[in-house]
Structures are given as structure tokens and as C-alpha cells.
Scaffold this active site. Sequence first.
Site, mmCIF file in Angstrom:
data_model
loop_
_atom_site.group_PDB
_atom_site.id
_atom_site.type_symbol
_atom_site.label_atom_id
_atom_site.label_comp_id
_atom_site.label_asym_id
_atom_site.label_seq_id
_atom_site.Cartn_x
_atom_site.Cartn_y
_atom_site.Cartn_z
ATOM 1 N N TYR A 51 37.706 52.018 26.652
ATOM 2 C CA TYR A 51 38.868 52.218 25.768
ATOM 3 C C TYR A 51 39.475 53.598 25.994
ATOM 4 C CZ TYR A 51 41.519 52.270 21.343
ATOM 5 O OH TYR A 51 42.501 52.336 20.390
ATOM 6 N N ASP B 178 48.624 36.554 27.844
ATOM 7 C CA ASP B 178 47.713 37.661 28.089
ATOM 8 C C ASP B 178 48.435 38.678 28.968
ATOM 9 O OD1 ASP B 178 45.620 39.285 29.223
ATOM 10 O OD2 ASP B 178 44.240 37.773 28.444
HETATM 11 P P1 NAD Z 1 44.321 44.930 16.557
HETATM 12 O O1 NAD Z 1 43.066 44.577 17.247
HETATM 13 O O2 NAD Z 1 44.530 44.427 15.159
HETATM 14 O O3 NAD Z 1 45.595 44.451 17.404
HETATM 15 C C1 NAD Z 1 45.604 44.364 18.798
HETATM 16 C C2 NAD Z 1 46.385 43.112 19.192
HETATM 17 O O4 NAD Z 1 46.468 43.015 20.616
HETATM 18 C C3 NAD Z 1 45.709 41.806 18.720
HETATM 19 O O5 NAD Z 1 46.653 40.960 18.118
HETATM 20 C C4 NAD Z 1 45.159 41.213 20.009
HETATM 21 O O6 NAD Z 1 45.008 39.807 19.944
HETATM 22 C C5 NAD Z 1 46.169 41.697 21.026
HETATM 23 N N1 NAD Z 1 45.647 41.744 22.401
HETATM 24 C C6 NAD Z 1 44.497 42.347 22.833
HETATM 25 N N2 NAD Z 1 44.378 42.208 24.162
HETATM 26 C C7 NAD Z 1 45.471 41.508 24.584
HETATM 27 C C8 NAD Z 1 45.900 41.042 25.860
HETATM 28 N N3 NAD Z 1 45.181 41.264 26.970
HETATM 29 N N4 NAD Z 1 47.071 40.361 25.921
HETATM 30 C C9 NAD Z 1 47.805 40.124 24.815
HETATM 31 N N5 NAD Z 1 47.448 40.528 23.580
HETATM 32 C C10 NAD Z 1 46.280 41.208 23.482
HETATM 33 O O7 NAD Z 1 44.441 46.505 16.616
HETATM 34 P P2 NAD Z 1 45.488 47.518 15.939
HETATM 35 O O8 NAD Z 1 44.730 48.381 15.029
HETATM 36 O O9 NAD Z 1 46.667 46.786 15.447
HETATM 37 O O10 NAD Z 1 45.896 48.406 17.203
HETATM 38 C C11 NAD Z 1 47.108 48.188 17.904
HETATM 39 C C12 NAD Z 1 47.268 49.233 18.988
HETATM 40 O O11 NAD Z 1 47.244 50.538 18.414
HETATM 41 C C13 NAD Z 1 46.175 49.211 20.048
HETATM 42 O O12 NAD Z 1 46.755 49.458 21.316
HETATM 43 C C14 NAD Z 1 45.268 50.342 19.660
HETATM 44 O O13 NAD Z 1 44.602 50.885 20.760
HETATM 45 C C15 NAD Z 1 46.263 51.331 19.044
HETATM 46 N N6 NAD Z 1 45.597 52.233 18.087
HETATM 47 C C16 NAD Z 1 45.239 51.781 16.844
HETATM 48 C C17 NAD Z 1 44.596 52.667 15.962
HETATM 49 C C18 NAD Z 1 44.215 52.257 14.564
HETATM 50 O O14 NAD Z 1 43.638 53.062 13.835
HETATM 51 N N7 NAD Z 1 44.510 51.054 14.103
HETATM 52 C C19 NAD Z 1 44.290 53.961 16.379
HETATM 53 C C20 NAD Z 1 44.638 54.355 17.663
HETATM 54 C C21 NAD Z 1 45.310 53.488 18.503
#
Ligand code: NAD
Length: 314
Positions: free
Chosen positions: A144, A57
Amino acid sequence: MERALVTGGAGFIGSYLCEHLLNQGNEVICLDNFFTGNKRNILHLMDNHRFELIRHDITQPILLEVDRIYHFACPASPIHYQYNPVKTIKTNVMGTINMLGLAKRVKARIMLASTSEVYGNPQVHPQPESYWGNVNPIGPRSCYDEGKRVAETLMMDYYRQSKVDIKIIRIFNTYGPRMAINDGRVVSNFILQALRNQDITVYGDGSQTRSFCYIDDLVDGIFKMMDADDFIGPVNLGNPQEFTILELAEKIIDLTGSRSKIKFLPLPEDDPVQRQPDITLAREKLGWEPRVQIDEGLVSTIQYFEKVLSEEDR
Ligand code: NAD
Ligand code: UDP
């Protein structure tokens, strides 16, 4: 060859980064607490001797030796980041401090996955990076939005104060295979509902807009940015093609040939009315722009979810 750390590497976007980095011959450490991530996303990488998985984490410090950090750990879907809002803030604040501390100690280049949510409910349209945004600091999305805004501030302060080699990207709504089946974001929700011939749940009257970027285009932009010297961002990465949510619902019904009907449900509090990236900076500085048209991207995402559902039935 470099040794890369991908936080959130078992998530939707992170898993593509791990895969691409391995394909380029690098060593990859995937760090994830599996809150929204899934082993299924990285199962095909586990046999690679250059791949390492650590369940950890990021709100807790960790000592590693790496050259580049892709800091993507954070739940991205509103239902997940609102499930435990205090944890979401801790992940963005303490998690980002821990990763910046690591980057500073080992002199690694670090990229933060920030978001279009830093613009809040934007009053400037489309949104350029110079826009400071319109964010409610005390609403249900604040954990967020404000979390990511503080994460950006931390990146800039470590850069100014300690010369850490930083990159900030602001990702706009991205979709594609490997989104979690319970993700709750609009593209996966609508596709799953359409494939199951269930009602398509449009929140509000569906006139709010989003601009959807296919995962392959985003990944291309991420690596162009990581390799760019003398440009720290922030830079918008997204597809400027904008749709209303109702248009998206109709498109998905069409592409799946579904019998689903549209059902209107209340609009969640603080749901942004419109969103479209201004990608002038990405075009100029990175020579990047998205190539995948929405229909093409949706078809491959639909095929992915068809496969996931058929495996569930077995
Ligand atoms: P997702 O939820 O699929 O992936 C996030 C990952 O982070 C997961 O594997 C989760 O288990 C891990 N995680 C969460 N909290 C954690 C912690 N405290 N310690 C360790 N691991 C942790 O989401 P995603 O769509 O792959 O997004 C990835 C990143 O991109 C994020 O930071 C998100 O804010 C950013 N983002 C995504 C989008 C989108 O459209 N997908 C848009 C804007 C920003
Ligand atoms: N949305 C919807 N039905 C759903 C899920 C989302 O109408 O089943 C709407 C949501 O209210 C928002 C848009 O689709 O206006 C995008 O929502 P998502 O959660 O995908 O991303 P974000 O709001 O963070 O851009």
C-alpha cells in the site's frame, strides 16, 4: 456541467464524491470492482439519470470520455489491502497508469487519492508535504505505502513528460457513515464493538497516535483542491487534532454508554507510532481546514452504525 469519473465510487469516500458531483448537476460515471465497495453506498443515486455505474477493475484499461477523474480505487484498510498484496500493488501501479493514460488521451484533470502512509513511520512530526517519509519497502504495509508512492511518481512523471493536468492529495485517517461494517479500521471497529458490548481491541498499548478527519470536511477539501488552478500538490488533507488510540477507545465507550472493556492485542508489524498532518499548505492554497470536532463526527458515525446493526437484526 462536467462529466466526472470516480474510480472506487462505491467505496466509503468515493460514494460521497459521486453524491456531491450529482448534487452539483454533473454527470457521474462510478467505476468499481466491488472488492471493498458496496452497492448500498450508492443505491440512493441509481435512479438519477446523470449517474452511471460500471463494474470494472482498473488494472484493465478502459476507454471513456470524461472531463475530470477522481482516482480513488484502492482498498484502504490494512486487512483489505494486505489480503491480496500483489493485487494492491497492481491496482496502484497498473490502475494509475490506466487512469493517467485515459486522462492524457481525453485531456481530463485527474486527482490521485494518495495517503499519509507515504510518510511511513514518520520521524518528523507533524508531517509537512516536504517530508520524504520513513517507509519500510519490504514489510506487510509496503504494498500500500510503496504502491501509493509509485502512484504519486507516475502522476508527477505524466505531468512533467506529457503535461497531464494532475492533482495529488494525501489523505489522513478519515471516518464517518458508510465505512464498511467489515472495514477493520479503528473507528468502525471500536464503534461496532462498543455497540455490541464486545471487548474493544486496542493493538499494542494504545499509545500510538492518529488524527481523525470527518468525511464532510475531507470532501470539502477534495473539491476545493480539484477546483484550484495552478496548484498540483501534493497537499495534506486531514484533521490536526491528534489522539492516542487508547483515548479514542475511551471516548467511544463514553459516547455509546457501552459496557465494553478494553482488551489489549499485539501491535501489527510496522504500525506507525504517530501521525498528524501539517495543514499549513491546505490553509494557504485552498483556504481549507476541518471544522467538525471529533465528538460531533463520532456521534453521527455511531448513529449510522446503530442503524446498520438494527437493519441486520431485522
Ligand atoms: P474503500 O475501501 O471504502 O473504497 C475503495 C473502493 O475502491 C472500493 O469501492 C473498492 O471496491 C474499489 N476498488 C479497489 N480496488 C479496485 C480495482 N482494482 N478496480 C476498481 N475498483 C477498485 O476505501 P476509502 O476509505 O473510501 O478510500 C478511498 C481512497 O482514498 C483509496 O485510494 C485510499 O487509499 C484513499 N485513502 C483513504 C483514507 C481513509 O482514511 N479513508 C486515508 C488515506 C487514503
Ligand atoms: N487499531 C486498534 N484496534 C483496531 C484497529 C486498529 O488498536 O481494532 C490501531 C492500529 O493498530 C493503528 C490505529 O489503530 O495503530 C489506526 O489503525 P487503522 O487500521 O484505522 O489505520 P492506519 O493504521 O492505516 O492509520
